[in-house]
Design a protein around this motif. Structure first.
Motif, PDB file in Angstrom:
ATOM      1  N   ALA A 136       0.823  -1.208   0.000  1.00 15.34           N
ATOM      2  CA  ALA A 136       0.000   0.000   0.000  1.00 15.34           C
ATOM      3  C   ALA A 136       0.853   1.253   0.000  1.00 15.34           C
ATOM      4  CB  ALA A 136      -0.935  -0.010   1.214  1.00 15.34           C
ATOM      5  N   LEU A 137       1.942   1.266   0.772  1.00 14.96           N
ATOM      6  CA  LEU A 137       2.810   2.433   0.816  1.00 14.96           C
ATOM      7  C   LEU A 137       3.570   2.605  -0.499  1.00 14.96           C
ATOM      8  CD1 LEU A 137       4.038   4.781   2.314  1.00 14.96           C
ATOM      9  CD2 LEU A 137       5.663   3.200   3.389  1.00 14.96           C
ATOM     10  N   LEU A 138       4.036   1.512  -1.060  1.00 16.85           N
ATOM     11  CA  LEU A 138       4.695   1.588  -2.369  1.00 16.85           C
ATOM     12  C   LEU A 138       3.737   2.120  -3.423  1.00 16.85           C
ATOM     13  CD1 LEU A 138       6.617  -1.819  -2.319  1.00 16.85           C
ATOM     14  CD2 LEU A 138       7.608   0.461  -2.028  1.00 16.85           C
ATOM     15  N   ARG A 139       2.508   1.667  -3.377  1.00 14.65           N
ATOM     16  CA  ARG A 139       1.509   2.112  -4.348  1.00 14.65           C
ATOM     17  C   ARG A 139       1.262   3.605  -4.237  1.00 14.65           C
ATOM     18  NH1 ARG A 139      -3.255  -0.085  -2.302  1.00 14.65           N
ATOM     19  NH2 ARG A 139      -3.541   1.931  -1.286  1.00 14.65           N
ATOM     20  N   GLU A 140       1.055   4.104  -3.020  1.00 14.44           N
ATOM     21  CA  GLU A 140       0.766   5.528  -2.847  1.00 14.44           C
ATOM     22  C   GLU A 140       1.946   6.396  -3.261  1.00 14.44           C
ATOM     23  OE1 GLU A 140      -2.047   6.830  -2.251  1.00 14.44           O
ATOM     24  OE2 GLU A 140      -3.100   4.952  -1.850  1.00 14.44           O
ATOM     25  N   LEU A 141       3.157   5.940  -2.963  1.00 10.61           N
ATOM     26  CA  LEU A 141       4.335   6.714  -3.360  1.00 10.61           C
ATOM     27  C   LEU A 141       4.481   6.745  -4.875  1.00 10.61           C
ATOM     28  CD1 LEU A 141       6.791   8.310  -2.406  1.00 10.61           C
ATOM     29  CD2 LEU A 141       8.076   6.153  -2.339  1.00 10.61           C
ATOM     30  N   ILE A 144       2.132   9.267  -6.221  1.00  6.45           N
ATOM     31  CA  ILE A 144       2.581  10.628  -5.945  1.00  6.45           C
ATOM     32  C   ILE A 144       3.654  11.084  -6.928  1.00  6.45           C
ATOM     33  CG2 ILE A 144       3.934  11.971  -4.269  1.00  6.45           C
ATOM     34  CD1 ILE A 144       2.217  10.736  -2.092  1.00  6.45           C
ATOM     35  N   VAL A 145       4.516  10.178  -7.357  1.00  3.43           N
ATOM     36  CA  VAL A 145       5.577  10.577  -8.280  1.00  3.43           C
ATOM     37  C   VAL A 145       5.137  10.530  -9.735  1.00  3.43           C
ATOM     38  CG1 VAL A 145       7.389   9.868  -6.688  1.00  3.43           C
ATOM     39  CG2 VAL A 145       6.584   8.255  -8.424  1.00  3.43           C
ATOM     40  N   GLY A 146       3.861  10.201  -9.981  1.00  2.00           N
ATOM     41  CA  GLY A 146       3.354  10.361 -11.336  1.00  2.00           C
ATOM     42  C   GLY A 146       2.791   9.135 -12.012  1.00  2.00           C
ATOM     43  N   ALA A 237       3.258  12.403   2.532  1.00  4.76           N
ATOM     44  CA  ALA A 237       1.951  12.356   1.884  1.00  4.76           C
ATOM     45  C   ALA A 237       1.525  10.919   1.603  1.00  4.76           C
ATOM     46  CB  ALA A 237       1.975  13.171   0.597  1.00  4.76           C
ATOM     47  N   ALA A 238       2.479  10.077   1.194  1.00  2.11           N
ATOM     48  CA  ALA A 238       2.161   8.667   0.922  1.00  2.11           C
ATOM     49  C   ALA A 238       1.743   7.948   2.201  1.00  2.11           C
ATOM     50  CB  ALA A 238       3.368   7.981   0.280  1.00  2.11           C
ATOM     51  N   SER A 255      -3.445  14.250  -1.368  1.00  4.86           N
ATOM     52  CA  SER A 255      -3.781  14.117  -2.781  1.00  4.86           C
ATOM     53  C   SER A 255      -2.515  14.093  -3.605  1.00  4.86           C
ATOM     54  CB  SER A 255      -4.659  15.294  -3.223  1.00  4.86           C
ATOM     55  OG  SER A 255      -3.983  16.516  -3.034  1.00  4.86           O
ATOM     56  N   THR A 256      -2.557  13.386  -4.695  1.00  2.00           N
ATOM     57  CA  THR A 256      -1.381  13.189  -5.515  1.00  2.00           C
ATOM     58  C   THR A 256      -1.414  14.108  -6.705  1.00  2.00           C
ATOM     59  OG1 THR A 256      -2.490  11.468  -6.771  1.00  2.00           O
ATOM     60  CG2 THR A 256      -1.239  10.782  -4.837  1.00  2.00           C
TER      61      THR A 256
END
Length: 402
Positions: A136-141, A144-146, A237-238, A255-256
Motif C-alpha cells: 500500500a505504501l509503495l503504491r501511494e508513493l 505521488i511521483v506520477g 503524503a504517501a 492528494s497526488t
C-alpha cells in the motif's frame, strides 16, 4: 632568313657585352629587374605564410590557455563539492542539539574565498524502504511521483514479488510466468534488494518513473514506515494516504499530483537566522533573500493536517498521542526524533566558484560502516544541480568556518 637566338646564349652575350653597346646594356638591366621582382614576390609570400603560421599558433595557444583554465576551475569546483560531503559527514558526527546537522533535507551554506558550497542531508531512515514497505505504501508513493493508479498497484505488488523468497504471486504482481509473458529472460530476484536501481528489472518499471521514485526510496531502512521527522514531504503524503485509507477515508492533503515538483524538493526549510544552517560570519541570508530560491525548499504547510487528531492514525510515532501534532518545531525534538537511528545519510553537495563554475556531488555516508574510522562512503557519484538559482552570482567572501 632570320636566325633564332637561344635565350641562354643571349643572356650570356648580354652579360659579356661591352660598355659601348647600348642595346646590350638595356637588355642586361631588364634581366636584373625581372630577377628582383621575382625575389620580392617570394619574400612577400614567405611573410604571408609566416604570419598565417603565427596566427594559427597564437589561436592554439589561446585555446590551450582556456582549456587549462577550465580544467583548473572544474577541479576547484569539484574539490569544493567534495569538501561539502566531508563537511556534512563531520557535522553528522555531532548531535543536532549540540550544533550538529539535521538529516531532514534542510539546506546548509558554506562560503569560502574560492566560492560557495550548498548541501542538504537526507536521513535514509526517512525514506521508504523497498525491502520492508507494504504494498500500500509503495503504491501511494508511486502515484505521488506520477504513475497512474492501475500501474502503481501492479508495480507495488510486482516489487513485493521481486523481493520475497516465495513463488506466490501477489494479486497484481509478477512471478516467473509473468516475466516470461513479458518476453524477459529472467525472473524475480526473490531475495533482498541491494540497490534501488534493481527496480528497473521489475516488469512495468520505466527509467523515467524510477528516476522520479529514487529520491524517496532506500534499501537501508529498518521499518515498514519511514521515520517521520526526516521524511520528505512526498513520503509523508504517501504515509498519510495509507494511514487514512486504513481509517476508511483519504485526506485531501495527501492528494497526488503528476510529480512535476519532485526534482526541486529537498523536504526542508531554509532558515536565514539559524546558526545550524550557515558557517562562519556569513549566514544563509547571503542567498536566502531570493524568494524564488527559498520557495523551492519550503515544506508544504498543508501536510500537517493529514496526520489528524485521531489516535487511529498513530503508527510508529507518526502522530503525537497527546497533542495529535504531526510536526514539532525545529530544535524541540530530542535526538531520537531528529535522526532515525539508521546512521546512513544521502548528502547532496553543490559548489560554485567565483568564476561561476559548478560541480555537484552526491554521496551515501555511513556513520556506522567501520570501527576504525568515523564514517564510510557507501556510494559516490556526480549529481545534477538543484540549489543554485540560474544566473545567480556568488560573491567572494573570507571563510571563517568552525
Amino acid at each position: 632568313m632570320l636566325e633564332q637566338v637561344n635565350p641562354v646564349k643571349r643572356f650570356r652575350s648580354v652579360g659579356s657585352c661591352s660598355g659601348l653597346d647600348r642595346a646590350c646594356r638595356q637588355d642586361r638591366m631588364r634581366v636584373v629587374e625581372r630577377e628582383r621582382g621575382f625575389a620580392l614576390l617570394m619574400v612577400l609570400w614567405t611573410l604571408i605564410l609566416l604570419a598565417f603560421l603565427a596566427m594559427v599558433f597564437a589561436d592554439n595557444a589561446r585555446t590551450e590557455v582556456f582549456l587549462a583554465r577550465n580544467l583548473v576551475d572544474n577541479a576547484q569546483a569539484e574539490a569544493l563539492a567534495d569538501g561539502g560531503i566531508y563537511r556534512a559527514a563531520a557535522g553528522l558526527s555531532r548531535d543536532p542539539v549540540d550544533g550538529g546537522f539535521y538529516g531532514d533535507g534542510r539546506v546548509y551554506v558554506w562560503p569560502s574565498e574560492a566560492g560557495e558550497v550548498r548541501f542538504w542531508i537526507r536521513d535514509e531512515g526517512g525514506k521508504v524502504d523497498i525491502n520492508n514497505a507494504p504494498a500500500a505504501l509503495l503504491r501511494e508513493l508511486l502515484v505521488i511521483v506520477g504513475a497512474d493508479s492501475k500501474l502503481a498497484e501492479s508495480l507495488a505488488d510486482a516489487i513485493i514479488d521481486f523481493r520475497d523468497e516465495d513463488d506466490d504471486k501477489q494479486p497484481h504482481g509478477a512471478e516467473v510466468r509473468e516475466y516470461r509473458a513479458e518476453g524477459l529472460g529472467y525472473g524475480p530476484k526473490n531475495q533482498r534488494i541491494v540497490l534501488t536501481d534493481e527496480l528497473i528489472y521489475v516488469p512495468g518499471m520505466t527509467a523515467d518513473l524510477l528516476a522520479r521514485l529514487s529520491p524517496f526510496i532506500t534499501t537501508f531502512g529498518q521499518d515498514e514506515l519511514p521515520h517521520k521527522a526526516t521524511a520528505p514531504r512526498q513520503v509523508k503524503a504517501a504515509v498519510i494516504a495509507v494511514l487514512n485509507e486504513g481509517r476508511g477515508g483519504r485526506s485531501d492533503d495527501a492528494s497526488t499530483g503528476d510529480g512535476s515538483d519532485i526534482g526541486s524538493d529537498t523536504g526542508g526549510t531554509l532558515s536565514t537566522n539559524d546558526h545550524r544552517t550557515s558557517f562562519g560570519s556569513h549566514s544563509a541570508s547571503s542567498f536566502g533573500s531570493s524568494s524564488s530560491f527559498s520557495s523551492r525548499f519550503s515544506l508544504g504547510s498543508g501536510l500537517s493536517s493529514g496526520f489528524g487528531s485521531s489516535g487511529d492514525l498513530s503508527a510508529d510515532g507518526w502522530t503525537d498521542e497527546e497533542s495529535g501534532s504531526a510536526f514539532a518545531e525545529d530544535g524541540d525534538e530530542g535526538v531520537e526524533e531528529n535522526r532515525s537511528g539508521v546512521n546512513i545519510y544521502t548528502v547532496h553537495s553543490e559548489a560554485r566558484t567565483v568564476n561561476g563554475t559548478m560541480f555537484v556531488r552526491e554521496a551515501v555516508v555511513n556513520l556506522a560502516g567501520a570501527d576504525d574510522q568515523p564514517f564510510v562512503i557507501n556510494g559516490w557519484r556526480q549529481g545534477t544541480p538543484q540549489l543554485f538559482v540560474p544566473g545567480e552570482t556568488v560573491p567572494a567572501v573570507a571563510a571563517s568556518g568552525p
